[in-house]
Design a protein around this motif. Sequence first.
Motif, PDB file in Angstrom:
ATOM      1  N   PRO A 277      10.959  59.031   7.931  1.00  0.00           N
ATOM      2  CA  PRO A 277      11.702  57.837   8.349  1.00  0.00           C
ATOM      3  C   PRO A 277      12.548  57.185   7.261  1.00  0.00           C
ATOM      4  O   PRO A 277      13.432  56.384   7.575  1.00  0.00           O
ATOM      5  CB  PRO A 277      10.588  56.890   8.826  1.00  0.00           C
ATOM      6  CG  PRO A 277       9.515  57.797   9.309  1.00  0.00           C
ATOM      7  CD  PRO A 277       9.539  58.942   8.349  1.00  0.00           C
ATOM      8  N   LEU A 278      12.304  57.518   5.992  1.00  0.00           N
ATOM      9  CA  LEU A 278      13.108  56.964   4.904  1.00  0.00           C
ATOM     10  C   LEU A 278      14.188  57.912   4.429  1.00  0.00           C
ATOM     11  O   LEU A 278      14.895  57.632   3.463  1.00  0.00           O
ATOM     12  CB  LEU A 278      12.212  56.580   3.720  1.00  0.00           C
ATOM     13  CG  LEU A 278      11.107  55.559   3.983  1.00  0.00           C
ATOM     14  CD1 LEU A 278      10.454  55.130   2.676  1.00  0.00           C
ATOM     15  CD2 LEU A 278      11.630  54.352   4.738  1.00  0.00           C
ATOM     16  N   GLY A 279      14.320  59.053   5.090  1.00  0.00           N
ATOM     17  CA  GLY A 279      15.354  60.009   4.725  1.00  0.00           C
ATOM     18  C   GLY A 279      14.799  61.309   4.203  1.00  0.00           C
ATOM     19  O   GLY A 279      13.616  61.633   4.375  1.00  0.00           O
ATOM     20  N   VAL A 314      13.088  42.839   4.336  1.00  0.00           N
ATOM     21  CA  VAL A 314      11.941  42.396   3.543  1.00  0.00           C
ATOM     22  C   VAL A 314      11.132  41.402   4.373  1.00  0.00           C
ATOM     23  O   VAL A 314      11.594  40.306   4.685  1.00  0.00           O
ATOM     24  CB  VAL A 314      12.391  41.750   2.217  1.00  0.00           C
ATOM     25  CG1 VAL A 314      11.159  41.256   1.433  1.00  0.00           C
ATOM     26  CG2 VAL A 314      13.200  42.729   1.377  1.00  0.00           C
ATOM     27  N   VAL A 315       9.911  41.796   4.715  1.00  0.00           N
ATOM     28  CA  VAL A 315       9.029  40.930   5.507  1.00  0.00           C
ATOM     29  C   VAL A 315       8.244  39.982   4.605  1.00  0.00           C
ATOM     30  O   VAL A 315       8.056  38.803   4.920  1.00  0.00           O
ATOM     31  CB  VAL A 315       8.062  41.777   6.355  1.00  0.00           C
ATOM     32  CG1 VAL A 315       7.081  40.886   7.115  1.00  0.00           C
ATOM     33  CG2 VAL A 315       8.842  42.669   7.309  1.00  0.00           C
ATOM     34  N   SER A 316       7.776  40.485   3.469  1.00  0.00           N
ATOM     35  CA  SER A 316       7.057  39.645   2.511  1.00  0.00           C
ATOM     36  C   SER A 316       7.276  40.190   1.108  1.00  0.00           C
ATOM     37  O   SER A 316       7.605  41.362   0.916  1.00  0.00           O
ATOM     38  CB  SER A 316       5.556  39.598   2.826  1.00  0.00           C
ATOM     39  OG  SER A 316       4.964  40.873   2.644  1.00  0.00           O
ATOM     40  N   ARG A 317       7.082  39.282   0.143  1.00  0.00           N
ATOM     41  CA  ARG A 317       7.292  39.657  -1.255  1.00  0.00           C
ATOM     42  C   ARG A 317       6.278  38.891  -2.107  1.00  0.00           C
ATOM     43  O   ARG A 317       6.152  37.670  -1.990  1.00  0.00           O
ATOM     44  CB  ARG A 317       8.717  39.311  -1.675  1.00  0.00           C
ATOM     45  CG  ARG A 317       9.072  39.653  -3.113  1.00  0.00           C
ATOM     46  CD  ARG A 317      10.561  39.445  -3.322  1.00  0.00           C
ATOM     47  NE  ARG A 317      11.002  39.835  -4.651  1.00  0.00           N
ATOM     48  CZ  ARG A 317      12.272  39.934  -5.021  1.00  0.00           C
ATOM     49  NH1 ARG A 317      13.240  39.660  -4.131  1.00  0.00           N
ATOM     50  NH2 ARG A 317      12.591  40.298  -6.239  1.00  0.00           N
ATOM     51  N   ASP A 324       6.788  43.412  -8.335  1.00  0.00           N
ATOM     52  CA  ASP A 324       6.823  42.710  -7.054  1.00  0.00           C
ATOM     53  C   ASP A 324       6.355  43.675  -5.978  1.00  0.00           C
ATOM     54  O   ASP A 324       6.788  44.846  -5.949  1.00  0.00           O
ATOM     55  CB  ASP A 324       8.246  42.256  -6.709  1.00  0.00           C
ATOM     56  CG  ASP A 324       8.685  41.039  -7.507  1.00  0.00           C
ATOM     57  OD1 ASP A 324       7.840  40.447  -8.195  1.00  0.00           O
ATOM     58  OD2 ASP A 324       9.876  40.693  -7.444  1.00  0.00           O
ATOM     59  N   LEU A 325       5.454  43.222  -5.102  1.00  0.00           N
ATOM     60  CA  LEU A 325       5.010  44.031  -3.971  1.00  0.00           C
ATOM     61  C   LEU A 325       5.779  43.598  -2.738  1.00  0.00           C
ATOM     62  O   LEU A 325       5.782  42.419  -2.379  1.00  0.00           O
ATOM     63  CB  LEU A 325       3.507  43.861  -3.744  1.00  0.00           C
ATOM     64  CG  LEU A 325       2.577  44.420  -4.817  1.00  0.00           C
ATOM     65  CD1 LEU A 325       1.122  44.137  -4.455  1.00  0.00           C
ATOM     66  CD2 LEU A 325       2.798  45.921  -4.990  1.00  0.00           C
ATOM     67  N   LEU A 326       6.414  44.557  -2.095  1.00  0.00           N
ATOM     68  CA  LEU A 326       7.215  44.282  -0.908  1.00  0.00           C
ATOM     69  C   LEU A 326       6.585  44.906   0.329  1.00  0.00           C
ATOM     70  O   LEU A 326       6.018  46.003   0.259  1.00  0.00           O
ATOM     71  CB  LEU A 326       8.633  44.843  -1.059  1.00  0.00           C
ATOM     72  CG  LEU A 326       9.445  44.448  -2.292  1.00  0.00           C
ATOM     73  CD1 LEU A 326      10.828  45.106  -2.235  1.00  0.00           C
ATOM     74  CD2 LEU A 326       9.569  42.947  -2.415  1.00  0.00           C
ATOM     75  N   SER A 327       6.696  44.212   1.446  1.00  0.00           N
ATOM     76  CA  SER A 327       6.387  44.786   2.753  1.00  0.00           C
ATOM     77  C   SER A 327       7.710  44.859   3.507  1.00  0.00           C
ATOM     78  O   SER A 327       8.413  43.847   3.653  1.00  0.00           O
ATOM     79  CB  SER A 327       5.381  43.915   3.505  1.00  0.00           C
ATOM     80  OG  SER A 327       5.158  44.428   4.803  1.00  0.00           O
ATOM     81  N   PHE A 333      11.009  52.604  12.823  1.00  0.00           N
ATOM     82  CA  PHE A 333       9.654  52.978  12.411  1.00  0.00           C
ATOM     83  C   PHE A 333       8.741  51.782  12.642  1.00  0.00           C
ATOM     84  O   PHE A 333       9.042  50.665  12.195  1.00  0.00           O
ATOM     85  CB  PHE A 333       9.639  53.388  10.932  1.00  0.00           C
ATOM     86  CG  PHE A 333       8.344  53.996  10.468  1.00  0.00           C
ATOM     87  CD1 PHE A 333       7.799  55.098  11.109  1.00  0.00           C
ATOM     88  CD2 PHE A 333       7.665  53.463   9.381  1.00  0.00           C
ATOM     89  CE1 PHE A 333       6.594  55.655  10.674  1.00  0.00           C
ATOM     90  CE2 PHE A 333       6.476  54.017   8.933  1.00  0.00           C
ATOM     91  CZ  PHE A 333       5.948  55.120   9.591  1.00  0.00           C
ATOM     92  N   ASP A 334       7.629  51.982  13.355  1.00  0.00           N
ATOM     93  CA  ASP A 334       6.816  50.854  13.807  1.00  0.00           C
ATOM     94  C   ASP A 334       5.765  50.383  12.807  1.00  0.00           C
ATOM     95  O   ASP A 334       5.034  49.435  13.080  1.00  0.00           O
ATOM     96  CB  ASP A 334       6.140  51.190  15.149  1.00  0.00           C
ATOM     97  CG  ASP A 334       5.228  52.412  15.050  1.00  0.00           C
ATOM     98  OD1 ASP A 334       5.118  52.968  13.935  1.00  0.00           O
ATOM     99  OD2 ASP A 334       4.639  52.795  16.083  1.00  0.00           O
ATOM    100  N   ARG A 335       5.669  51.024  11.637  1.00  0.00           N
ATOM    101  CA  ARG A 335       4.718  50.575  10.626  1.00  0.00           C
ATOM    102  C   ARG A 335       5.456  50.002   9.419  1.00  0.00           C
ATOM    103  O   ARG A 335       6.578  50.405   9.113  1.00  0.00           O
ATOM    104  CB  ARG A 335       3.820  51.731  10.178  1.00  0.00           C
ATOM    105  CG  ARG A 335       2.725  52.076  11.167  1.00  0.00           C
ATOM    106  CD  ARG A 335       1.855  53.199  10.629  1.00  0.00           C
ATOM    107  NE  ARG A 335       2.546  54.487  10.669  1.00  0.00           N
ATOM    108  CZ  ARG A 335       2.091  55.598  10.101  1.00  0.00           C
ATOM    109  NH1 ARG A 335       0.959  55.574   9.417  1.00  0.00           N
ATOM    110  NH2 ARG A 335       2.764  56.723  10.205  1.00  0.00           N
ATOM    111  N   ARG A 336       4.801  49.082   8.732  1.00  0.00           N
ATOM    112  CA  ARG A 336       5.395  48.498   7.535  1.00  0.00           C
ATOM    113  C   ARG A 336       5.348  49.498   6.380  1.00  0.00           C
ATOM    114  O   ARG A 336       4.368  50.225   6.195  1.00  0.00           O
ATOM    115  CB  ARG A 336       4.650  47.225   7.132  1.00  0.00           C
ATOM    116  CG  ARG A 336       4.740  46.106   8.171  1.00  0.00           C
ATOM    117  CD  ARG A 336       6.132  45.501   8.191  1.00  0.00           C
ATOM    118  NE  ARG A 336       6.175  44.339   9.063  1.00  0.00           N
ATOM    119  CZ  ARG A 336       6.654  44.357  10.301  1.00  0.00           C
ATOM    120  NH1 ARG A 336       7.137  45.480  10.815  1.00  0.00           N
ATOM    121  NH2 ARG A 336       6.686  43.250  11.023  1.00  0.00           N
ATOM    122  N   ILE A 337       6.415  49.497   5.603  1.00  0.00           N
ATOM    123  CA  ILE A 337       6.484  50.300   4.387  1.00  0.00           C
ATOM    124  C   ILE A 337       6.202  49.385   3.203  1.00  0.00           C
ATOM    125  O   ILE A 337       6.771  48.298   3.101  1.00  0.00           O
ATOM    126  CB  ILE A 337       7.879  50.946   4.227  1.00  0.00           C
ATOM    127  CG1 ILE A 337       8.182  51.884   5.402  1.00  0.00           C
ATOM    128  CG2 ILE A 337       7.969  51.684   2.883  1.00  0.00           C
ATOM    129  CD1 ILE A 337       7.299  53.092   5.474  1.00  0.00           C
TER     130      ILE A 337
END
Length: 372
Positions: A277-279, A314-317, A324-327, A333-337
């Motif tokens: 899903p990311l290429g 970016v859902v959260s940081r 930095d941790l990113l969601s 794609f139905d799951r968070r990366i």
Amino acid sequence: MRTDTTERRDPRDAGRMKTGVSFAADLEFRSIGFRAAGRTILSDIDIRIHAGQILCLLGPSGSGKTSLLRIASGIERQTAGQIFIGGQEVAGPDRFVPPEQRGVGLMFQDFALFPHMTLVDNVRYGLRSLPREMQRETATAALRRVGLEHLAETYPHNLSGGEQQRVAMARALVPRPQVLLMDEPFSGLDSRLRDEMRSETVAILRETRATAVIVTHDAEEAMRLGDRIALLRAGRLVQYGTGRELYRQPADLFAASFFSEINVLPASVQGGTVVCPLGAVAASPRSDGTAMTVGLRLEGVRVSPDEGSVQARVVSRQFVGRSDLLSLAVDGFDRRIRARIRPGDLPDGVQEVFVSVDPQEAFVFEGSGGSA
């Protein structure tokens, strides 16, 4: 050639006595199996460690690490296979050498110091075959090596956790064992002291040239300590090799995820390339449509405000010091990366980004189950 075991004084430091050299030996587990209470604890374990090396037994709770250590010591008896120390069989179908005759030292997780004995008496406990004066001299030299000679007449309850660990190390090494077995020796220490004691332990083991087996559930600790790592899961050997080999070439998703956090992504072969899903991730000789699984370390998710293969939000940081941790929510794609980036790499407040894969931090496995 016989190894010199005499105590040697460093002319540059007259106040410090070096630890005596051990008669290190190879240790081999050959087709080891172990059942207890109707349950299989270990199955078909084959490991060999050469004299003077440090082996880390790594795995989650219940993987069989401590059972394998206890079998090596003779506390437990395997139900299948053989144990060899220095090329000599010490346990097998028709042979069992008791623990006290195996030439092994055992260091327990709780250190197991005798509370009613002084430190010097704790250390000399394994030297009872020597003349009393020599016992004391040898034990005092061992305490000097770990920096505790000044506390020789005190008792274990007066010590910190790190000091107790050093006494336990001195007691285990003073009889010059062929193999030293250590069961999670740093688990009860705080993080700062744990780092200090790891370094000190390796220095002592290298100086004594002891063969050592260390049980741990911490992958970073295993990489810092071990010449070789044996990764166990549910009583089976998943992978054996150097820390670099296990980190860079994990045998399966379990091995990959044990050494670092990963995203698990479905993938397939398209035109000779594995695509997730990311290429695109990597080239593949498999036929088009073959199902694959990608394990992608958090550091392997490239995040940019203006370039990349797939759009994301970016859902959260979270700021966690060095990174930095990113969601991330990825289109289609139905799951968070999850991603880990250096602070400052992505401007604050940016929400619409592009992502792609760093192939150096991605592992491709055939099928949907993540097997090598």
